[in-house]
Write a protein that holds these residues in place. Sequence first.
Motif, short mmCIF file in Angstrom:
data_model
loop_
_atom_site.label_atom_id
_atom_site.label_comp_id
_atom_site.label_asym_id
_atom_site.label_seq_id
_atom_site.Cartn_x
_atom_site.Cartn_y
_atom_site.Cartn_z
N UNK A 128 90.86 42.10 27.57
CA UNK A 128 91.32 42.80 28.71
C UNK A 128 90.87 44.20 28.26
N UNK A 129 90.83 44.68 27.28
CA UNK A 129 90.49 45.91 27.07
C UNK A 129 88.98 46.19 27.24
N UNK A 130 88.10 45.23 26.77
CA UNK A 130 86.67 45.26 26.64
C UNK A 130 86.10 44.97 28.07
N UNK A 131 87.01 44.56 28.96
CA UNK A 131 86.44 44.36 30.38
C UNK A 131 86.52 45.49 30.80
N UNK A 132 87.33 46.70 30.65
CA UNK A 132 87.52 48.04 31.05
C UNK A 132 86.50 48.94 30.41
#
Length: 288
Positions: free
Chosen positions: A261-265
């Motif tokens: 989820x964080x790496x998608x940002x």
Amino acid sequence: MATAVTKRATRGTGGMTFFLSAMDPRAKVKGSRDGLGAQGVWAAAGRPLIGNLTTVTSSLRGFTTLLVGLRLAAQTAADDAADSAANAFLVWEQMVGYARHVVHEHRGFFGYQRVAARTAAAKADGGRVRLSAHSGEQILGNQRTDGLLGNYTAPARVSGLVRPGFPVRLTPEAAAFVDDVYMPRLAQAWGREARDLVRALGQDSVSFDVRPNQRLAAVASLFDAGLGAAEARFYQRHLVQGGPSDPTSGRQVRFAAILGARLAESEQLSQAVIAQLAADADEGGWGT
């Protein structure tokens, strides 16, 4: 020689004089593969979260090379002969290196420097390189221990991709995946079920053409940019989530979820992203 800094007060001046002295032997890093001393940090903090991978196994396409190579090598070896299968794998690893370098201009694989140098020499002299398990053709000082066999086999076994014991063989699920996804690409230039490739890998040495040709392109096609849907699902389960026998008891799956989820940002890890991951874990009840 490694040194340490010590200091002494200089009488009457109020200042400090610094001296370089030999480092305490107990503080020296042992070995050459962990120059920054990160292994201890990884063992304490990383291993409880990521149970199948290591600090070396950072290349997904390294696993692709391993899986396809083990499948092909098993078909070249008579009576499960471990040495002949290992030799065939070394030739495959070399072939992949040349294909990735020439077609895709990849750099991040074991043996890149020798592959690049030999490719340049070959292009000036007939366009062919010699592949074999003999030391003179290996792309590393000791390809069997320092290449994919030595570094990726154990993590692949933990991930449910390689069967226990020796000789090294794929699990039925991994073998079926290779047969369904990768073998058809190779068969386009190497014959049905890649028989010509299997035959070549079983030879003592192979003269491999690194000029543009269909067989070179077929090998390189396994490493095209992006993943197909079947590849993404397979690698997600076995590598990202730890495989069917996840040794972290579910922690890796949970960590993968918040990390994804964080790496998608943000495509790169940073101190800010790591702080956010810690906050996400706290919100998810990891600290309780």
